[in-house]
Design a protein around this motif. Sequence first.
Motif, mmCIF file in Angstrom:
data_model
loop_
_atom_site.group_PDB
_atom_site.id
_atom_site.type_symbol
_atom_site.label_atom_id
_atom_site.label_comp_id
_atom_site.label_asym_id
_atom_site.label_seq_id
_atom_site.Cartn_x
_atom_site.Cartn_y
_atom_site.Cartn_z
ATOM 1 N N GLN A 239 0.826 -1.212 0.000
ATOM 2 C CA GLN A 239 0.000 0.000 0.000
ATOM 3 C C GLN A 239 0.860 1.262 0.000
ATOM 4 N N SER A 240 2.073 1.164 0.528
ATOM 5 C CA SER A 240 2.980 2.317 0.560
ATOM 6 C C SER A 240 3.776 2.448 -0.736
ATOM 7 N N GLY A 241 3.561 1.519 -1.673
ATOM 8 C CA GLY A 241 4.253 1.582 -2.954
ATOM 9 C C GLY A 241 5.495 0.717 -3.041
ATOM 10 N N ASP A 242 5.762 -0.081 -2.023
ATOM 11 C CA ASP A 242 6.930 -0.958 -2.005
ATOM 12 C C ASP A 242 6.640 -2.195 -2.861
ATOM 13 N N THR A 243 7.420 -2.392 -3.923
ATOM 14 C CA THR A 243 7.193 -3.499 -4.855
ATOM 15 C C THR A 243 8.245 -4.601 -4.723
ATOM 16 N N THR A 244 9.001 -4.594 -3.643
ATOM 17 C CA THR A 244 10.071 -5.575 -3.457
ATOM 18 C C THR A 244 9.537 -7.009 -3.560
ATOM 19 N N PRO A 245 10.150 -7.865 -4.387
ATOM 20 C CA PRO A 245 9.709 -9.265 -4.497
ATOM 21 C C PRO A 245 9.712 -9.953 -3.134
ATOM 22 N N THR A 246 8.711 -10.805 -2.895
ATOM 23 C CA THR A 246 8.540 -11.406 -1.573
ATOM 24 C C THR A 246 8.210 -12.887 -1.682
ATOM 25 N N ILE A 247 8.917 -13.684 -0.872
ATOM 26 C CA ILE A 247 8.606 -15.102 -0.733
ATOM 27 C C ILE A 247 8.120 -15.347 0.689
ATOM 28 N N PHE A 248 6.946 -15.952 0.825
ATOM 29 C CA PHE A 248 6.425 -16.310 2.138
ATOM 30 C C PHE A 248 6.928 -17.701 2.530
ATOM 31 N N LEU A 249 7.322 -17.838 3.802
ATOM 32 C CA LEU A 249 7.731 -19.120 4.374
ATOM 33 C C LEU A 249 6.740 -19.442 5.489
ATOM 34 N N THR A 250 6.014 -20.546 5.365
ATOM 35 C CA THR A 250 4.937 -20.765 6.328
ATOM 36 C C THR A 250 4.664 -22.242 6.591
ATOM 37 N N SER A 251 4.124 -22.498 7.759
ATOM 38 C CA SER A 251 3.677 -23.855 8.087
ATOM 39 C C SER A 251 2.213 -24.055 7.707
ATOM 40 N N ARG A 252 1.529 -22.988 7.266
ATOM 41 C CA ARG A 252 0.139 -23.126 6.857
ATOM 42 C C ARG A 252 0.029 -23.952 5.584
ATOM 43 N N GLU A 253 -1.001 -24.792 5.530
ATOM 44 C CA GLU A 253 -1.174 -25.665 4.371
ATOM 45 C C GLU A 253 -2.507 -25.462 3.665
ATOM 46 N N ASP A 254 -3.392 -24.629 4.217
ATOM 47 C CA ASP A 254 -4.717 -24.462 3.618
ATOM 48 C C ASP A 254 -4.650 -23.568 2.385
ATOM 49 N N LYS A 255 -5.543 -23.820 1.441
ATOM 50 C CA LYS A 255 -5.560 -23.060 0.189
ATOM 51 C C LYS A 255 -5.961 -21.610 0.407
ATOM 52 N N ALA A 256 -6.750 -21.352 1.453
ATOM 53 C CA ALA A 256 -7.159 -19.972 1.728
ATOM 54 C C ALA A 256 -5.939 -19.105 2.052
ATOM 55 N N SER A 257 -5.008 -19.664 2.831
ATOM 56 C CA SER A 257 -3.792 -18.926 3.157
ATOM 57 C C SER A 257 -2.931 -18.722 1.919
ATOM 58 N N LEU A 258 -2.838 -19.762 1.088
ATOM 59 C CA LEU A 258 -2.083 -19.648 -0.154
ATOM 60 C C LEU A 258 -2.649 -18.520 -1.017
ATOM 61 N N LYS A 259 -3.973 -18.498 -1.127
ATOM 62 C CA LYS A 259 -4.633 -17.461 -1.917
ATOM 63 C C LYS A 259 -4.370 -16.082 -1.325
ATOM 64 N N GLU A 260 -4.476 -15.963 0.002
ATOM 65 C CA GLU A 260 -4.257 -14.666 0.652
ATOM 66 C C GLU A 260 -2.833 -14.170 0.425
ATOM 67 N N GLY A 261 -1.870 -15.091 0.492
ATOM 68 C CA GLY A 261 -0.482 -14.714 0.295
ATOM 69 C C GLY A 261 -0.240 -14.067 -1.050
ATOM 70 N N PHE A 262 -0.835 -14.620 -2.088
ATOM 71 C CA PHE A 262 -0.678 -14.043 -3.420
ATOM 72 C C PHE A 262 -1.516 -12.777 -3.591
ATOM 73 N N GLU A 263 -2.685 -12.739 -2.969
ATOM 74 C CA GLU A 263 -3.548 -11.566 -3.115
ATOM 75 C C GLU A 263 -2.951 -10.310 -2.483
ATOM 76 N N VAL A 264 -2.181 -10.464 -1.400
ATOM 77 C CA VAL A 264 -1.581 -9.282 -0.770
ATOM 78 C C VAL A 264 -0.298 -8.845 -1.470
ATOM 79 N N GLY A 265 0.119 -9.614 -2.480
ATOM 80 C CA GLY A 265 1.274 -9.179 -3.264
ATOM 81 C C GLY A 265 2.492 -10.061 -3.180
ATOM 82 N N GLY A 266 2.349 -11.264 -2.591
ATOM 83 C CA GLY A 266 3.468 -12.191 -2.541
ATOM 84 C C GLY A 266 3.808 -12.727 -3.923
ATOM 85 N N ASP A 267 5.074 -13.067 -4.133
ATOM 86 C CA ASP A 267 5.526 -13.579 -5.427
ATOM 87 C C ASP A 267 5.732 -15.089 -5.412
ATOM 88 N N ASP A 268 5.971 -15.649 -4.240
ATOM 89 C CA ASP A 268 6.151 -17.088 -4.118
ATOM 90 C C ASP A 268 5.790 -17.495 -2.689
#
Length: 217
Positions: free
Chosen positions: A70-99
């Motif tokens: 939201q502040s304009g930061d476009t730095t590529p981002t990889i999330f590392l997580t123990s979550r396995e549900d598809k909802a979390s996967l979807k949220e990660g990409f929707e907020v701007g994650g790259d991997d």
Amino acid sequence: MSVKILLLEDDKLFNETLQDFLEEEGFELDHALDPYSALELTYKNIYDLYLFDVNLPYESGFDMLSKLRQSGDTTPTIFLTSREDKASLKEGFEVGGDDYMKKPIDLDELLLRISALMRRQTRNEKLTIGEYSLDMLSKTLYRNDEALDVTKKAIELLVLLLQSNGEVVSSNEIKSRLWAAGKNASDGSLRVYITQLKKYFSDNIVNVRGIGYKWVP
């Protein structure tokens, strides 16, 4: 050119493991155990890549990246997580994650994913600004394929103004983003870099008196 990474992981042991591995692979690394400390580091430095855990104290890695985007930061981002549900996967990409990698992390796979993401970024690092082209990876400004005499700090300032999407960037924010804590970041030194850029972009960089600067297309 060394890739500079910000690692946000609240598991201290895993944080240290990733630090050791990535530094041995030649990456430049800053690290944090909580999102507030990580956010402070993003104000002080410019990174090539974020590695963010998702489950964190105070707020999630998703919330952290959402604020940065939201502040304009476009730095590529990889999330590392123990979550396995598809909802979390979807949220990660929707907020701007790259991997998105699920724990336990295979370190060799992480290295491959970082390399692939950096290659994609390299292909997108050429930016055209009127008659100029900006190579953001090497932090070099060109006109007709001729490299211009612009310092890397001035290029970082140019990128920050371009990413602000026409919003005013305060002098204090510029100094906190471009100079690490404890470094000399006077108004005079800031004006030196503004002067460098105005040699080529006099119509685009506007001084908002008493506040800061903004980019006008």
